[in-house]
Design a protein around this motif. Structure first.
Motif, mmCIF file in Angstrom:
data_model
loop_
_atom_site.group_PDB
_atom_site.id
_atom_site.type_symbol
_atom_site.label_atom_id
_atom_site.label_comp_id
_atom_site.label_asym_id
_atom_site.label_seq_id
_atom_site.Cartn_x
_atom_site.Cartn_y
_atom_site.Cartn_z
ATOM 1 N N LEU A 380 1.336 -1.296 -0.398
ATOM 2 C CA LEU A 380 0.039 0.479 0.199
ATOM 3 C C LEU A 380 0.681 0.916 -0.081
ATOM 4 O O LEU A 380 0.372 2.160 -0.224
ATOM 5 N N LYS A 401 -4.068 4.164 4.742
ATOM 6 C CA LYS A 401 -3.730 3.224 3.453
ATOM 7 C C LYS A 401 -3.608 2.056 5.018
ATOM 8 O O LYS A 401 -3.428 1.182 4.243
ATOM 9 N N LEU A 435 -6.496 -1.446 -6.210
ATOM 10 C CA LEU A 435 -6.353 -1.940 -5.282
ATOM 11 C C LEU A 435 -8.125 -2.870 -5.278
ATOM 12 O O LEU A 435 -8.067 -4.003 -5.069
#
Length: 493
Positions: A380, A401, A435
């Motif tokens: 991340l 994150k 993601l």
């Protein structure tokens, strides 16, 4: 008021956050301050207002070298900072929050309640806000808390107002009203420092823009002399070809289905489903009941009636612990109070939901835990020197994150994202979107609650619109438009 900051340096231990920043602010202008999370924007403003002492550099205000020892001194001189992480006293009423430390009193020390309520109502009317003044602040939504903070700042008669992500939790209607207030403040000569990652807002209301990257000032330009692509390139040091990555939806079987979910006063007879590999966007105005529905599904709040089916099986969820064990993750909109333990390290926060998996014999295998955490930190791109860094010391976007990493660790079947990119810069937003696509490619079902209509339109396969606790519209990606969503969100047909 005119402010000039020159060659400002600031380090926290060995972490050099500001390395020769320059910034100037003119009276009556809205000056945008942009940069990726961790670029040093908030730190620079904290140096200006005296929360942090500079290591090097000069600050002049109206031509005179000036340094504040604390934010209260700055506020007394007319500089107010509305922080991204809200400074709300949750156990106090709305009125008490508005006047904390600035109470109006009679010569005998009694509170002038009538006068205080009148002043509070005046500012709320200015912002078109209707929050009961006797309501406990902790019971207010994040959006309502944001409006309380803005009203509090307006009551200081400030000459400079620093706004850090002021619209992150606001609805379109509230944003419009805030922009009207900003325009009127400009006419009165008030200067606004506007920190935001919402590019549309920057080009709509700002006069100049300063871009920061890695603790340095990259450029300052007038808004008419720049554009979206140029600003993004300066922020991230590279070009972002598309704002939203393309999606090739591969929908599987129904993963989550809710039937007739009802909670008196919050939502009524909610019915919807999410398939494996699908992103369902949930839109609506603040207070419509979006978050309340998600909290009930996750077991945070009890519901009065209704059924939840997961992967074809009827399940009962009475606590978040049960939801996690069933494979449901929930990234809450309030990361500060509900998503993270700020005094814990990155490692401790990320491994918390899966801690038992690292201790099969009752003793934590520290190497396995650290390897797992560092893999997620790298995946991340969390900006940190170490996984042992205290989460409270990270920028807002990097905290977000960490929240996402925490829930990825449980390998969820269903992931509920409530305002997933709130306070996140344009580069990090794209990383989160990518993601999400990767997760759906693996068969994860995603529910995304968002107040950003471009985000809802750009990332959703289907869109549900909530109005006053009911689903008033369901749109496919192809038929959805901002106009249609807002029509359903306001109760239209």
């Amino acid at each position: 008021m005119q402010i000039m900051m020159q060659d400002i340096y600031k380090a926290f231990g060995t972490n050099q956050v500001l390395t020769g920043v320059d910034f100037d602010l003119r009276a009556g202008e809205v000056h945008a301050l942009m940069g990726e999370n961790g670029a040093g924007k908030s730190t620079m403003m904290n140096v200006l207002t005296g929360l942090h002492a500079r290591d090097k550099g000069t600050i002049t205000i109206d031509g005179k070298e000036t340094y504040f020892h604390n934010p209260k001194e700055a506020e007394q001189k007319g500089i107010t900072f509305i922080h991204q992480e809200l400074n709300i006293w949750r156990d106090m009423t709305v009125l008490e929050n508005l006047f904390i430390g600035k109470e109006l009193k009679t010569p005998f020390g009694l509170l002038k309640m009538k006068e205080m309520k009148a002043l509070a109502k005046k500012q709320f009317d200015r912002l078109a806000v209707s929050i009961p003044l006797d309501k406990e602040a902790g019971a207010c939504s994040v959006g309502e808390q944001q409006m309380i903070e803005i009203a509090k700042a307006l009551m200081t008669e400030a000459k400079v107002i620093i706004m850090d992500e002021p619209t992150a939790a606001l609805t379109e209607r509230e944003i419009e009203k805030l922009f009207e207030v900003i325009s009127s403040l400009k006419k009165e000569g008030v200067a606004i420092v506007y920190i935001s990652h919402r590019m549309e807002e920057i080009f709509a209301i700002c006069d100049r823009i300063t871009v920061m990257r890695d603790g340095k000032t990259v450029d300052t330009k007038s808004i008419p002399d720049t554009n979206f692509d140029e600003v993004v390139k300066k922020m991230v040091g590279r070009e972002l070809t598309d704002r939203f990555p393309s999606r090739e939806s591969k929908l599987g079987e129904t993963m989550l289905q809710v039937k007739d979910l009802t909670k008196k006063g919050a939502f009524n007879r909610i019915n919807f489903s999410v398939r494996s590999g699908e992103i369902v966007g949930v839109s609506g105005l603040m207070g419509a009941g979006r978050t309340e529905i998600m909290r009930a599904i996750f077991g945070l709040d009890a519901m009065d009636s209704g059924e939840i089916w997961l992967d074809g099986k009827h399940v009962t969820i009475k606590s978040p612990d049960q939801a996690v064990k069933l494979g449901i993750g929930f990234i809450t909109e309030d990361r500060k109070d509900e998503g993270l333990i700020l005094d814990f390290s990155i490692k401790e926060n990320i491994s918390l939901p899966t801690l038992y998996s690292f201790a099969p014999k009752g003793v934590i295998n520290e190497k396995s835990e650290r390897d797992f955490v560092e893999m997620l930190v790298k995946r991340l791109t969390v900006k940190t020197e170490s996984a042992d860094t205290r989460v409270g010391d990270l920028s807002g976007g990097n905290q977000q994150k960490v929240v996402i990493a925490k829930w990825l660790g449980i390998s969820p079947k269903v992931l509920i994202l409530d305002e997933p990119t709130r306070g996140v810069d344009v580069g990090a937003k794209r990383e989160i979107y990518q993601l999400m696509n990767e997760l759906t490619d693996r068969g994860v079902a995603i529910i995304m609650v968002s107040s950003e209509l471009p985000e809802v339109l750009g990332m959703s396969d289907r869109i549900l619109v909530i109005h006053e606790g009911k689903i008033t519209g369901e749109l496919t990606k192809e038929e959805a438009t901002q106009e249609k969503i807002m029509t359903f969100a306001t109760g239209g047909l």
